[in-house]
Scaffold this motif. Structure first.
Motif, PDB file in Angstrom:
ATOM      1  N   GLN A 334      42.284  37.572  45.036  1.00  0.00           N
ATOM      2  CA  GLN A 334      41.072  37.320  45.830  1.00  0.00           C
ATOM      3  C   GLN A 334      41.008  35.832  46.139  1.00  0.00           C
ATOM      4  OE1 GLN A 334      37.673  38.999  43.860  1.00  0.00           O
ATOM      5  NE2 GLN A 334      38.769  40.884  43.328  1.00  0.00           N
ATOM      6  N   GLN A 337      37.624  33.908  46.912  1.00  0.00           N
ATOM      7  CA  GLN A 337      36.772  33.719  45.748  1.00  0.00           C
ATOM      8  C   GLN A 337      37.388  32.723  44.766  1.00  0.00           C
ATOM      9  OE1 GLN A 337      35.811  37.353  43.749  1.00  0.00           O
ATOM     10  NE2 GLN A 337      34.337  36.390  42.355  1.00  0.00           N
ATOM     11  N   ARG A 340      36.843  29.276  46.017  1.00  0.00           N
ATOM     12  CA  ARG A 340      35.463  28.855  45.792  1.00  0.00           C
ATOM     13  C   ARG A 340      35.229  28.453  44.335  1.00  0.00           C
ATOM     14  NH1 ARG A 340      31.113  31.393  43.952  1.00  0.00           N
ATOM     15  NH2 ARG A 340      32.196  33.408  43.928  1.00  0.00           N
TER      16      ARG A 340
END
Length: 610
Positions: A334, A337, A340
């Motif tokens: 992912q 994500q 982030r």
């Protein structure tokens, strides 16, 4: 009928439980290990800082007392004092009262007084105040009186029975052909020392041999006992009235386990200023150092809250690091994500680094201030050890001035103007000599940060030799000086003089038992890696430097002198001062015996200001 295969989602759910448990175990172990590691490092820093602070506080106490230890002995040599002790009279008492008042004001002590062989105060510096005057009071119950009469000198801390003010008392016996006929006593006020501790936010306390706190940075700790006092100790203290009208209740100190370096975990009741203090206790790390010449122990209490904060922060960072790694591995697919989370983690780490950087900047500032205080303490310690000789150096021209003044009065009455002018010229020369000595003392004792500028090596050396002249002359030290007048180096004049004083005193100590007490001082230009510099050599004919001491010579608190002869800070401070000026300090043995200390400093004419 055969069951349909379970979807992959169910299999992933079954694996979440063991993975979460493993992650929790790893995170916990990492946080525990980081906590223990950071706690140990922080505790070591606290212990090292405590040892340094204890050395500084011990020096401040010794300096506060050492400024006045010459005064009682000097007073007992005064002919008017001896006449009063031998045959008291009102006329003699009036003369001595005024003499003691003047001497006490000049020295800055709390009180100066004279007692006879029965302990009766015959004269005192505070004679003008009927409510505070010691004159007519009897002090034969005080230990400093008994010690002085039996051994020739005494020392004692107690609350004044006349003034109610605490102080440290030094006594010295007045000896005549008939034996001891009385004592001269000086009272020293140590309140400024503990006010400095309190102003600096320190937690310091000093106890006597009974464990009674009599100096402290917190007023609530004073005149309290570390442990309950036995009845016989209370009776003895009541007899001498050492802590007059003080209840001497227990401080409430609770001792915990010993830590490294002799430090111990302790707890104390919360100060009365704390909101709702009842039942609350504060934990500290207590370190102590004996002051054997006084029979006291000085104790320093370090707050443990920064240690806990640093350990908790390290545990938190370790746990965050493990979780971030686990999160990155688990959510590798992912990407958005993961990116982030990485940005958030990076921002968090940057904040931590910024906070830690700010803490380090603050710590460096505190360390610089502590270094400035240690340098000042080294100067004051050197002045304290030289005070007796310097007092003698000043007393000689004072005595000569008195003689010239007396003879000048007679010459004026006779009208012999030429001889009067000659006497006045001699008085002027003697006053100029005293002004030079006092000026050097004032400059040397000046407190302040280093000011790097062009400094004359010859001038700094001459000032240092002026301060040490009484001792060098008394010990018959011969000087060979070869320092060019154009030798200019980059540094601070007062601190360079301090380095010279430290090295010259060490050289004099090394030659104490030598037959040839010759001290060679020289300066010569050299080139250090293409940079112009001056090399200053201080060479003695002493015992030299032992091979085992070569690598520890500039370590703090390392000394080869007898206990009580030095703290072992002189060479360490000198090394730090020279290094701050961009130079170097080394020691070597001379081929024909003795030691040589070599100072290398940048040439002020060839280098630009930093």
């Amino acid at each position: 009928m055969p069951q349909p295969p379970r979807p992959a989602t169910n299999r992933r759910r079954r694996n979440i439980g063991p993975l979460a448990l493993a992650l929790a175990v790893v995170t916990g172990l990492a946080a525990w290990g980081a906590h223990r590691w950071a706690e140990a490092l922080a505790l070591d820093d606290v212990i090292v800082n405590g040892e340094q602070r204890l050395g500084l506080y011990a020096s401040s106490i010794r300096n506060a007392v050492g400024r006045y230890d010459y005064l009682p002995a000097l007073t007992t040599r005064d002919h008017d004092v001896l006449d009063l002790l031998a045959a008291p009279s009102d006329a003699r008492r009036d003369v001595v009262n005024r003499r003691l008042e003047e001497a006490n004001a000049t020295a800055g002590s709390a009180a100066l007084y004279v007692v006879d062989g029965g302990g009766l105060a015959l004269a005192s510096s505070n004679w003008r105040d009927p409510a505070q005057s010691f004159v007519g009071q009897r002090y034969n119950f005080r230990p400093y009186f008994r010690q002085g009469m039996e051994t020739g000198s005494g020392r004692y801390f107690g609350i004044g029975v006349t003034t109610g003010q605490p102080g440290y008392f030094l006594s010295h016996a007045a000896q005549t052909e008939r034996g001891v006929i009385g004592l001269a006593v000086v009272k020293i006020d140590l309140e400024p020392v503990q006010r400095d501790w309190a102003a600096g936010g320190e937690r310091v306390l000093v106890t006597d041999d009974n464990g009674v706190v009599f100096l402290a940075s917190h007023a609530a700790w004073k005149y309290r006992a570390l442990r309950p006092l036995p009845a016989e100790v209370r009776a003895r203290l009541a007899e001498t009235r050492q802590y007059d009208r003080s209840e001497l209740n227990a401080l409430g100190l609770s001792e915990g386990p010993l830590m490294g370096g002799g430090a111990r975990l302790v707890s104390l009741p919360a100060p009365a200023s704390t909101p709702n203090p009842d039942g609350q206790r504060h934990a500290y790390l207590m370190q102590d150092r004996a002051l054997p010449e006084f029979g006291w122990t000085i104790r320093f209490l370090s707050d443990l809250e920064p240690v806990r904060t640093q350990a908790n922060a390290a545990a938190l960072l370790a746990a965050l690091a493990v979780l971030l790694l686990a999160t990155g591995a688990a959510l590798g697919q992912q990407r958005r994500q993961t990116l982030r989370l990485q940005r958030e983690s990076h921002a968090l780490l940057e904040r931590r680094v910024a906070e830690r950087t700010a803490e380090l900047v603050a710590a460096n500032r505190v360390l610089r201030e502590a270094q400035e205080e240690l340098v000042q303490a080294g100067k004051l310690a050197a002045l304290g050890q030289m005070s007796a000789a310097l007092a003698h150096e000043i007393n000689q021209p004072l005595a000569a001035i008195r003689t010239f003044v007396a003879s000048t009065r007679i010459l004026v009455e006779r009208g012999e103007a030429a001889l009067v002018q000659s006497n006045l010229a001699m008085i002027g020369d003697l006053a100029e000599r005293m002004a030079v000595i006092s000026g050097h003392l004032k400059d040397f004792a000046r407190k302040g940060p280093a000011r790097v500028e062009a400094v004359s090596v010859a001038r700094a050396m001459n000032h240092a030799l002026t301060l040490l002249a009484p001792r060098l002359r008394e010990e018959d030290v011969t000087l060979d000086i070869d320092i060019p007048p154009d030798a200019l180096v980059r540094g601070d004049a007062v601190r360079l003089e301090q380095v010279f004083v430290n090295l010259l005193r060490n050289a004099a100590d090394a030659m104490a038992d030598a037959d040839d007490r010759r001290l060679s001082l020289s300066a010569a230009p050299v080139t250090d890696n293409g940079v112009a510099a001056w090399e200053i050599r201080i060479r003695d004919q002493g015992t030299g430097i032992a091979d085992a001491d070569q690598f520890r010579l500039f370590d703090p608190f390392f000394t080869t002198k007898e206990v009580g002869q030095g703290l072992g800070l002189g060479l360490s401070l000198s090394y730090g001062i020279v290094r701050d000026f961009g130079g170097g300090l080394r020691a070597e043995n001379n081929p024909d015996g003795g030691a040589c200390f070599v100072i290398r400093l940048p040439d002020a004419k060839e280098t630009s200001p930093p």
